[in-house]
Write an enzyme that holds these catalytic residues in place. Structure first.
Site, short mmCIF file in Angstrom:
data_model
loop_
_atom_site.label_atom_id
_atom_site.label_comp_id
_atom_site.label_asym_id
_atom_site.label_seq_id
_atom_site.Cartn_x
_atom_site.Cartn_y
_atom_site.Cartn_z
N SER A 197 65.62 92.52 46.72
CA SER A 197 65.68 92.70 47.81
C SER A 197 66.64 94.23 48.30
CB SER A 197 66.14 91.55 48.06
OG SER A 197 66.49 91.94 49.94
N HIS A 225 61.56 93.04 49.58
CA HIS A 225 62.07 92.60 51.00
C HIS A 225 61.91 93.97 52.23
CE1 HIS A 225 64.12 88.81 49.64
NE2 HIS A 225 63.09 88.24 49.90
N ASP A 321 65.91 83.71 46.46
CA ASP A 321 64.70 84.23 46.97
C ASP A 321 64.29 83.94 44.88
OD1 ASP A 321 61.39 84.35 47.37
OD2 ASP A 321 61.96 86.19 48.16
#
Length: 381
Positions: A197, A225, A321
């Site tokens: 991310s 992401h 995540d």
């Protein structure tokens, strides 16, 4: 609006003062909206709200911001031109580039990262979108908070970034207890899965450049992401960095060795068994862990295909995540490696995995690629 007065001794006092945020955008609507969001946070204050990049360059020393939210397209001096001047005037300044989802702006955002911007954020394209931009607000506030937290830590962390050769082992974690490492599973890896991310694009390009032998023999699947258009550009950058084919995964595409598959922005990338191999399944379901695409759907779905033959890597990023998916990979007999805190832009995702005790190694970014090459060659030492 409470506009802050600079305090040179902000970090010398017994408590940390609010994060000082400069907002630079030629749209008065967006400027006002972002400023109101910042003022609503107890740990943030607006250092300045400005219309052009030239205004920002002229006022950055007086306003003394910790973070600048910088629009790309502005009159007089645009964001990409203002960026190096801002960084030259204030050491350790955190700059988050804000842009609408066009290919040109995505390219500029990637260039900004190479010039020293800390991150980017996609901006709603119309006032109608802005009025309901809960995701934009959530992401922006989290990016400001987490990026600033890393910069405010003692400078001792920076020394751990030096790329001098060191033994392959878990890196001491300055702000957390040392993670408990699992022994490497001896299952032969059959696929490499990567989740990332904040800070991920730069980390991914470093990583794929060093794993050519792995890519040649095994499929590599990545969830970063990132919004649509941006993932298209990232895939092109990854292909250049790796010297191997890289593209956004296509629904029902057969997964093959020699390719890097990237989750497309706005859709989860899952895997499904087909014969003895795997196909990509694009999922337009709800966000997972506030993200779409998310890492967990990729990780968990891969177990049905490769069982214990999965080697998963969790790179820099906010949130957690990938942790739950990583737990399931380990339970199936696979392995998880996390990036260490010192080399991460934000040690959220890899930190969650490390602290959950699911990692066989927690390594500086520069040591991950060599370790992967050895593991895929059968060396589990």
């Amino acid at each position: 609006m409470r506009t802050a007065v600079a305090s040179p001794a902000a970090l010398d006092s017994g408590r940390q003062e609010p994060l000082r945020v400069m907002v630079v955008d030629d749209s008065v609507v967006i400027r006002g909206l972002i400023s109101r969001w910042i003022e609503a946070e107890p740990d943030m204050v607006v250092a300045a709200s400005l219309r052009t990049g030239l205004d920002a360059v002229n006022q950055v020393e007086r306003a003394n911001p910790d973070v600048v939210v910088l629009d790309i397209e502005m009159p007089e001096l645009d964001g990409i031109s203002a960026l190096p001047q801002l960084l030259a005037k204030k050491r350790n300044l955190i700059v988050i580039m804000a842009s609408t989802l066009t290919r040109r702006n995505a390219e500029i955002s990637f260039k900004a990262l190479s010039l020293g911007a800390a991150d980017y954020i996609p901006k709603p394209e119309s006032t109608r979108e802005i009025a309901a931009a809960d995701i934009f607000k959530h992401d922006l506030i989290q990016k400001i908070r987490h990026l600033a937290a890393k910069r405010r830590r003692p400078a001792a962390l920076a020394s751990a970034r030096e790329p001098e050769p060191r033994p392959i082992q878990a890196t001491p974690v300055p702000a957390h207890s040392a993670p408990v490492l699992r022994p490497f599973s001896t299952h032969a890896p059959r696929a490499l899965l990567i989740g990332s991310s904040t800070g991920g694009p730069q980390a991914l390009m470093t990583l794929v450049a060093g794993i050519g032998p792995v890519i040649d023999r095994y499929p590599v699947l990545i969830t970063q992401h990132m919004p649509p258009t941006f993932t298209t550009i990232l895939a092109e950058h990854l292909a250049r960095a790796a010297g191997r084919p890289a593209h956004e995964g296509v629904d029902e595409e057969i997964v093959k060795p020699g390719h890097i598959y990237l989750a497309t922005g706005g859709r989860h990338m899952r895997l499904a068994r087909k014969g003895t191999g795997a196909v990509i399944v694009l999922d337009d379901g709800p966000a997972v862990n506030f993200c779409k695409p998310a890492v967990d759907p990729l990780f968990t779905s891969a177990i049905d295909v490769w069982q214990g033959g999965i080697l998963a890597v969790i790179l820099t990023g906010m949130g957690s995540d990938g942790m739950r998916g990583g737990q399931q990979i380990v339970a199936a007999g696979g392995n998880v490696i996390a990036q260490d805190e010192a080399s991460s832009v934000v040690w959220g995702m890899p930190g969650a995995a490390a602290q959950a005790g699911i990692c066989a190694a927690v390594l500086p970014l520069q040591q991950i690629a060599p370790k992967l090459v050895r593991l895929f060659a059968g060396d589990h030492s």
